[in-house]
Design a protein around this motif. Sequence first.
Motif, mmCIF file in Angstrom:
data_model
loop_
_atom_site.group_PDB
_atom_site.id
_atom_site.type_symbol
_atom_site.label_atom_id
_atom_site.label_comp_id
_atom_site.label_asym_id
_atom_site.label_seq_id
_atom_site.Cartn_x
_atom_site.Cartn_y
_atom_site.Cartn_z
ATOM 1 N N ALA A 106 -17.537 26.838 -32.326
ATOM 2 C CA ALA A 106 -16.109 26.612 -33.115
ATOM 3 C C ALA A 106 -16.551 25.149 -32.891
ATOM 4 C CB ALA A 106 -15.389 27.802 -31.970
ATOM 5 N N SER A 107 -16.068 24.495 -32.427
ATOM 6 C CA SER A 107 -16.172 22.869 -31.803
ATOM 7 C C SER A 107 -17.438 21.939 -33.099
ATOM 8 C CB SER A 107 -16.258 22.313 -31.114
ATOM 9 O OG SER A 107 -17.250 22.172 -30.169
ATOM 10 N N ARG A 108 -18.420 22.519 -33.061
ATOM 11 C CA ARG A 108 -19.350 22.243 -33.971
ATOM 12 C C ARG A 108 -19.070 22.351 -35.130
ATOM 13 N NH1 ARG A 108 -21.794 19.115 -34.749
ATOM 14 N NH2 ARG A 108 -24.111 19.370 -35.934
ATOM 15 N N TYR A 109 -18.727 23.925 -35.625
ATOM 16 C CA TYR A 109 -18.414 24.143 -37.446
ATOM 17 C C TYR A 109 -17.144 23.057 -37.900
ATOM 18 C CZ TYR A 109 -16.443 26.617 -40.903
ATOM 19 O OH TYR A 109 -15.818 26.754 -42.582
ATOM 20 N N LEU A 110 -16.072 23.161 -37.180
ATOM 21 C CA LEU A 110 -15.037 22.207 -37.512
ATOM 22 C C LEU A 110 -15.818 20.438 -37.161
ATOM 23 C CD1 LEU A 110 -11.823 23.679 -34.977
ATOM 24 C CD2 LEU A 110 -12.724 23.944 -37.707
ATOM 25 N N SER A 111 -16.179 20.530 -36.239
ATOM 26 C CA SER A 111 -16.418 18.912 -36.703
ATOM 27 C C SER A 111 -17.187 18.503 -37.730
ATOM 28 C CB SER A 111 -17.300 18.708 -35.342
ATOM 29 O OG SER A 111 -18.425 19.705 -35.295
ATOM 30 N N GLU A 112 -18.521 19.278 -38.097
ATOM 31 C CA GLU A 112 -19.042 19.495 -39.312
ATOM 32 C C GLU A 112 -17.616 19.082 -40.635
ATOM 33 O OE1 GLU A 112 -23.513 18.529 -39.432
ATOM 34 O OE2 GLU A 112 -21.808 17.630 -38.100
ATOM 35 N N LEU A 113 -16.794 20.505 -40.157
ATOM 36 C CA LEU A 113 -16.527 20.685 -41.314
ATOM 37 C C LEU A 113 -15.379 19.498 -41.529
ATOM 38 C CD1 LEU A 113 -15.238 23.116 -43.620
ATOM 39 C CD2 LEU A 113 -13.251 23.092 -41.652
ATOM 40 N N LYS A 114 -14.765 18.975 -40.822
ATOM 41 C CA LYS A 114 -14.128 17.571 -40.783
ATOM 42 C C LYS A 114 -15.189 16.335 -41.199
ATOM 43 C CE LYS A 114 -11.277 14.911 -38.017
ATOM 44 N NZ LYS A 114 -10.954 14.204 -36.736
ATOM 45 N N ALA A 115 -15.907 16.047 -40.695
ATOM 46 C CA ALA A 115 -17.198 15.272 -41.822
ATOM 47 C C ALA A 115 -17.547 15.405 -43.451
ATOM 48 C CB ALA A 115 -18.651 14.895 -40.903
ATOM 49 N N PHE A 116 -17.093 16.558 -43.602
ATOM 50 C CA PHE A 116 -18.254 16.926 -45.231
ATOM 51 C C PHE A 116 -16.606 17.020 -46.491
ATOM 52 C CE2 PHE A 116 -22.141 17.975 -42.654
ATOM 53 C CZ PHE A 116 -22.659 16.892 -42.694
ATOM 54 N N ARG A 117 -15.441 18.008 -45.215
ATOM 55 C CA ARG A 117 -14.627 18.673 -45.805
ATOM 56 C C ARG A 117 -13.409 18.591 -45.531
ATOM 57 N NH1 ARG A 117 -15.229 21.539 -51.114
ATOM 58 N NH2 ARG A 117 -13.386 20.765 -51.040
ATOM 59 N N PRO A 118 -12.953 17.177 -45.303
ATOM 60 C CA PRO A 118 -11.515 16.879 -44.517
ATOM 61 C C PRO A 118 -10.463 17.487 -45.151
ATOM 62 C CG PRO A 118 -12.426 14.570 -45.502
ATOM 63 C CD PRO A 118 -13.447 15.923 -45.935
ATOM 64 N N ASP A 119 -10.304 17.627 -46.214
ATOM 65 C CA ASP A 119 -9.528 18.395 -46.993
ATOM 66 C C ASP A 119 -9.151 20.170 -46.968
ATOM 67 O OD1 ASP A 119 -11.751 19.060 -47.866
ATOM 68 O OD2 ASP A 119 -10.972 18.829 -50.469
ATOM 69 N N ILE A 120 -10.637 20.676 -46.552
ATOM 70 C CA ILE A 120 -10.572 22.076 -46.083
ATOM 71 C C ILE A 120 -9.988 21.898 -44.897
ATOM 72 C CG2 ILE A 120 -11.281 24.195 -45.572
ATOM 73 C CD1 ILE A 120 -13.090 23.383 -47.394
ATOM 74 N N TYR A 121 -10.061 20.668 -43.693
ATOM 75 C CA TYR A 121 -9.643 21.015 -41.731
ATOM 76 C C TYR A 121 -8.631 20.389 -42.083
ATOM 77 C CZ TYR A 121 -10.148 19.062 -37.639
ATOM 78 O OH TYR A 121 -9.920 18.425 -36.093
ATOM 79 N N THR A 164 -14.604 31.182 -47.820
ATOM 80 C CA THR A 164 -15.498 32.150 -46.348
ATOM 81 C C THR A 164 -14.283 30.616 -45.044
ATOM 82 O OG1 THR A 164 -17.204 31.502 -47.263
ATOM 83 C CG2 THR A 164 -16.692 34.024 -46.581
ATOM 84 N N ALA A 165 -14.680 29.157 -46.072
ATOM 85 C CA ALA A 165 -14.912 28.177 -45.033
ATOM 86 C C ALA A 165 -13.332 27.954 -44.007
ATOM 87 C CB ALA A 165 -15.392 26.610 -45.500
ATOM 88 N N PRO A 166 -12.419 27.759 -45.194
ATOM 89 C CA PRO A 166 -11.482 28.024 -44.894
ATOM 90 C C PRO A 166 -10.907 28.768 -43.638
ATOM 91 C CG PRO A 166 -10.742 27.698 -46.980
ATOM 92 C CD PRO A 166 -12.593 28.672 -47.078
ATOM 93 N N ALA A 167 -11.258 30.598 -43.941
ATOM 94 C CA ALA A 167 -10.713 31.640 -43.095
ATOM 95 C C ALA A 167 -12.145 31.102 -41.638
ATOM 96 C CB ALA A 167 -11.692 33.129 -44.217
ATOM 97 N N ILE A 168 -12.492 30.638 -41.897
ATOM 98 C CA ILE A 168 -13.839 30.394 -40.400
ATOM 99 C C ILE A 168 -12.822 29.139 -40.243
ATOM 100 C CG2 ILE A 168 -16.308 30.092 -39.096
ATOM 101 C CD1 ILE A 168 -17.021 31.174 -42.231
ATOM 102 N N ALA A 169 -12.410 27.988 -40.269
ATOM 103 C CA ALA A 169 -11.998 27.342 -39.430
ATOM 104 C C ALA A 169 -10.335 27.819 -38.914
ATOM 105 C CB ALA A 169 -11.361 26.784 -40.800
#
Length: 473
Positions: free
Chosen positions: A199-214, A87-92
Amino acid sequence: MILPVILAGGSGTRLWPLSRGNYPKQFLKLNGEHTMLQNTLSRLDGLDHKPAMLICNEEHRFIAAEQVRQLGVEHSGIFLEPVGRNTAPAIALTAFKAIVQGADPLLLVLAADHVIEDTPAFQKSVTAAAELAKQGKLVTFGIVGNKPETGYGYIKRGEQYQAGFVVDSFVEKPDSATAEQYINSGDYYWNSGMFLFKASRYLSELKAFRPDIYQACEAAMQNQNNDLDFIRVDKTAFEACPDESIDYAVMEHTKDAVVVPMDVGWSDVGGFAALWEVSKQDESGNAFNGDVKAVNTKNTLVHSYDKLIAAVGVEDLVIINTKDAVLVAHKNESQKVKVIVQELKNEHRSEATFHREVYRPWGKYDSVDSGDRFQVKRITVKPGAKLSVQMHHHRAEHWIVVSGTAKVHLDGKEQYLTENESVYIPITSVHALENPGKVNLELIEVQSGSYLGEDDIVRFEDRYGRVAPSEKN
């Protein structure tokens, strides 16, 4: 503005033989006149939202598109995952797409295969959560549990924050005793897997915690292309993305997670026991679907699709009949059906993945009979639809029209066939089948030859974007 994101991927095995790899539960009519995907879309009616964006597997794309069309609603695109990455990549992907389109909507992430009985209460919770999401919070919805449930993860709430609670922690599936403690305490909710955030908040948190997925998802979106209703991303880039859920990737790490309670008659229909619970039952606790007769039968779930099922003196059973398989299980043991599915997969049996009836963008076919060097199918072609222009190296075909009108293209010539008329398609002949009429075209196809596999198709033209050999037409 809310942009619903419907997660319609996955191919569950816990509802086999109803649910198969090529036709999983989100596309089935399990509890009413509409499919689970259609019910998910319908319960959005009344919310202030943009047309939903769907995410599904490549092999399910035409099923998803057709079910949205049948419902008569618009959508914002159907993302096709080249491979499943959770789900994390799909939502991204959807978040990147929304921002590229010049907006920063609130993403309402919903699973396509959940039952929600109280739509007004659902919408009330979403509206309350929207105010929190506008403030930059990442909202998850916690289901108010009515019993100790060991099949769900839990969310422990902390201090109250406006319409919700700060998330204290996410808890894995507990044992029975622990689940009872959770329910009795009132501080725990079932983890629904539904979310709402910018959308922007999800991407910013994803980038902070899982930059590889981002970074993998960002790269996949660099080379996207549209195909009819479908959005395809770069396969190589997406394959390099780690497989991770949103819970593990983001929600367990962010400091802005808030849980909003939801008491809506929710179920993820994770097995036949759950399906029985959400189905309409008679005074004996039986839930019947199809042609069923019962005597002295209690608390039993029966689904029959093409024949009479008679149940006498049974209790707490699951009896499922499809065109090519029958399941009989004790309700308390029905989760173990996945063991049967794995055995079928190990033996490379088609029943693990395919129904006898297979849906295609132009209609469907039903494999009626097969044997040494022959196969018989009943083919249904929708009005205005056309199968690809193709040829076969190893088989000939004989088409007999049952009802409707067929337009046959054969080696550069055209002819029309009506009821009781037929045509022979020799090996290596270039041919196509079309329905020029206003009603369904029904015909019987008899295949004969040394090899009858669905990969013996060479396509020359196709209006549905399929130009390489694949499964049936």
